[in-house]
Design a protein around this motif. Sequence first.
Motif, PDB file in Angstrom:
ATOM      1  N   ILE A  97      25.199  -4.614  36.454  1.00 17.17           N
ATOM      2  CA  ILE A  97      26.368  -4.150  35.697  1.00 17.17           C
ATOM      3  C   ILE A  97      26.919  -5.273  34.819  1.00 17.17           C
ATOM      4  O   ILE A  97      27.284  -5.063  33.656  1.00 17.17           O
ATOM      5  N   ALA A  98      26.952  -6.479  35.374  1.00 15.37           N
ATOM      6  CA  ALA A  98      27.445  -7.622  34.597  1.00 15.37           C
ATOM      7  C   ALA A  98      26.573  -7.869  33.375  1.00 15.37           C
ATOM      8  O   ALA A  98      27.085  -8.167  32.286  1.00 15.37           O
ATOM      9  N   ARG A  99      25.260  -7.750  33.546  1.00 14.57           N
ATOM     10  CA  ARG A  99      24.347  -7.929  32.414  1.00 14.57           C
ATOM     11  C   ARG A  99      24.600  -6.867  31.342  1.00 14.57           C
ATOM     12  O   ARG A  99      24.604  -7.164  30.146  1.00 14.57           O
ATOM     13  N   ARG A 100      24.791  -5.639  31.756  1.00 16.24           N
ATOM     14  CA  ARG A 100      25.015  -4.568  30.789  1.00 16.24           C
ATOM     15  C   ARG A 100      26.301  -4.791  30.001  1.00 16.24           C
ATOM     16  O   ARG A 100      26.342  -4.572  28.783  1.00 16.24           O
ATOM     17  N   ARG A 101      27.327  -5.233  30.689  1.00 15.81           N
ATOM     18  CA  ARG A 101      28.584  -5.514  29.986  1.00 15.81           C
ATOM     19  C   ARG A 101      28.405  -6.687  29.020  1.00 15.81           C
ATOM     20  O   ARG A 101      28.919  -6.678  27.902  1.00 15.81           O
ATOM     21  N   PRO A 103      25.243   0.625  27.918  1.00 18.13           N
ATOM     22  CA  PRO A 103      25.944   1.570  28.790  1.00 18.13           C
ATOM     23  C   PRO A 103      25.898   1.119  30.249  1.00 18.13           C
ATOM     24  O   PRO A 103      24.835   0.785  30.765  1.00 18.13           O
ATOM     25  N   VAL A 104      27.037   1.127  30.909  1.00 13.42           N
ATOM     26  CA  VAL A 104      27.120   0.612  32.272  1.00 13.42           C
ATOM     27  C   VAL A 104      26.575   1.610  33.286  1.00 13.42           C
ATOM     28  O   VAL A 104      25.890   1.227  34.246  1.00 13.42           O
ATOM     29  N   ASP A 105      26.842   2.898  33.092  1.00 11.73           N
ATOM     30  CA  ASP A 105      26.500   3.898  34.102  1.00 11.73           C
ATOM     31  C   ASP A 105      25.213   4.668  33.818  1.00 11.73           C
ATOM     32  O   ASP A 105      24.711   5.362  34.704  1.00 11.73           O
ATOM     33  N   ALA A 129      20.700  11.829  30.223  1.00 11.05           N
ATOM     34  CA  ALA A 129      21.607  10.707  30.508  1.00 11.05           C
ATOM     35  C   ALA A 129      20.928   9.356  30.299  1.00 11.05           C
ATOM     36  O   ALA A 129      21.596   8.336  30.131  1.00 11.05           O
ATOM     37  N   ALA A 130      19.594   9.333  30.310  1.00  9.12           N
ATOM     38  CA  ALA A 130      18.853   8.074  30.216  1.00  9.12           C
ATOM     39  C   ALA A 130      18.906   7.513  28.799  1.00  9.12           C
ATOM     40  O   ALA A 130      18.852   8.250  27.807  1.00  9.12           O
ATOM     41  N   HIS A 131      18.975   6.190  28.721  1.00 12.86           N
ATOM     42  CA  HIS A 131      18.943   5.488  27.441  1.00 12.86           C
ATOM     43  C   HIS A 131      17.702   4.602  27.390  1.00 12.86           C
ATOM     44  O   HIS A 131      17.206   4.143  28.419  1.00 12.86           O
ATOM     45  N   LEU A 132      17.230   4.340  26.168  1.00 13.02           N
ATOM     46  CA  LEU A 132      16.058   3.495  25.947  1.00 13.02           C
ATOM     47  C   LEU A 132      16.478   2.248  25.179  1.00 13.02           C
ATOM     48  O   LEU A 132      17.098   2.346  24.122  1.00 13.02           O
ATOM     49  N   VAL A 133      16.110   1.080  25.710  1.00 18.30           N
ATOM     50  CA  VAL A 133      16.423  -0.206  25.074  1.00 18.30           C
ATOM     51  C   VAL A 133      15.123  -0.827  24.585  1.00 18.30           C
ATOM     52  O   VAL A 133      14.207  -1.074  25.382  1.00 18.30           O
ATOM     53  N   ILE A 134      15.023  -1.063  23.276  1.00 20.10           N
ATOM     54  CA  ILE A 134      13.826  -1.642  22.673  1.00 20.10           C
ATOM     55  C   ILE A 134      14.169  -3.044  22.186  1.00 20.10           C
ATOM     56  O   ILE A 134      14.923  -3.217  21.224  1.00 20.10           O
ATOM     57  N   VAL A 135      13.611  -4.043  22.868  1.00 17.89           N
ATOM     58  CA  VAL A 135      13.856  -5.440  22.517  1.00 17.89           C
ATOM     59  C   VAL A 135      12.639  -5.966  21.766  1.00 17.89           C
ATOM     60  O   VAL A 135      11.512  -5.916  22.272  1.00 17.89           O
ATOM     61  N   GLY A 136      12.862  -6.469  20.558  1.00 18.30           N
ATOM     62  CA  GLY A 136      11.763  -7.014  19.767  1.00 18.30           C
ATOM     63  C   GLY A 136      11.907  -6.677  18.304  1.00 18.30           C
ATOM     64  O   GLY A 136      12.732  -5.844  17.915  1.00 18.30           O
ATOM     65  N   ASP A 137      11.088  -7.320  17.504  1.00 17.59           N
ATOM     66  CA  ASP A 137      11.064  -7.076  16.069  1.00 17.59           C
ATOM     67  C   ASP A 137       9.610  -7.059  15.641  1.00 17.59           C
ATOM     68  O   ASP A 137       8.731  -7.488  16.384  1.00 17.59           O
ATOM     69  N   GLY A 138       9.343  -6.573  14.444  1.00 22.05           N
ATOM     70  CA  GLY A 138       7.968  -6.558  13.979  1.00 22.05           C
ATOM     71  C   GLY A 138       7.723  -5.529  12.904  1.00 22.05           C
ATOM     72  O   GLY A 138       8.652  -4.862  12.428  1.00 22.05           O
ATOM     73  N   PRO A 139       6.464  -5.362  12.509  1.00 24.37           N
ATOM     74  CA  PRO A 139       6.128  -4.535  11.355  1.00 24.37           C
ATOM     75  C   PRO A 139       6.411  -3.052  11.512  1.00 24.37           C
ATOM     76  O   PRO A 139       6.466  -2.332  10.515  1.00 24.37           O
TER      77      PRO A 139
END
Length: 365
Positions: A176-180, A185-187, A217-227
């Motif tokens: 939770i701390a990381r999300r904040r 989204p925390v929940d 309710a699920a979220h998707l987090v995409i970390v990265g950059d590129g073409p």
Amino acid sequence: MRILHTEASCGWGGQEIRILSEAQGLIDRGHDVRLVCPSEARIFQEAPRFGVLVEALPIGQKRLRGVLALRAYLKRHAFDVINTHSSTDTWLAAVACRLVTGAPPIVRTRHISAPLSDNAATRWLYASATSHIATTGEALREQLLTTLSVAPERIVSVPTGVDAARYHPVDAAGKIARRRQLGLPVDAPLVGIVATLRSWKGHRFLIEAFAGKVPPAAHLVIVGDGPQLDNLKAQVAQSGLQERVHLVGNHPDVVPWLQALDLFVLPSYANEGVPQALMQAMACGLPCITTNVGAISELATDDLTARVVPAQNVAALQHSLCELLADEPLRFRLGSAAREHVVATHGRALMLDRMEALFRKAVEA
């Protein structure tokens, strides 16, 4: 030892991070390690952050200018061994070494499982011009053995190692701390991928799966950059997922992002060795969904250390996403087994031990 790394690639991903992490580790062990690369390469900018001395050379393309620059550099600096990484810099180094008296041996690290051409030039490069070869997975080693018939004793698999003290699980409060901290989204259930936005990493299949029956309710987090960034943004918009998909760009430290997730996915369909991001996610105790591509099987065994689905199969990916999001005990079991496996077999110290031994073998040959 005095070790020179060469890298022609201007991209930024697991390969470049492996080079700098390995160089940093061997510097800490007392070796003199340096890097040459094009001035426009991202690794040129990042090397000082790892404490690696770097010099810009025009080696981004297979041209005479690059050969001459490398030859001049080798005449100015004495090295015990050269470690090359991409096709272009390996070719340039191989030719340059033929033009320098007493040139150091070349160790070629092959990071990806892209197809190899079985022709006279490639056989010369791997069988004659290079002293030894490191692959980032056993499947890549087998590829070289079968395609080019390189002598087995000249090839060793040295998967990238993960620092398990840095990449570690957190408890519910820590998540939770990381999300904040990251503004996530925390929940909500959070699924994530950390990878350069290249087509073969399979981001589009993950987004397509989210557009289907994955719990809303699920979220998707995409970390990265590129073409593929623009294409993925368009796909998210066309799928109406702007509120659920977070394209957060590139981040030098991915630990907080991994620790914020409930589930990690890497749906690659080509070119993989042993992917660093998957290894890091597993070290963080995350349940993972991935494919059986390249040397991924050295990390992921279906229903033991991960959920393995067929590549480019959206229905199978979607099914596993729904299954794991609905089953917390299963997520915990897979995540715990994943960390245990990675810590036991893919530690950073083990990677450094193996590369150190390979460099000494090349020097003494």
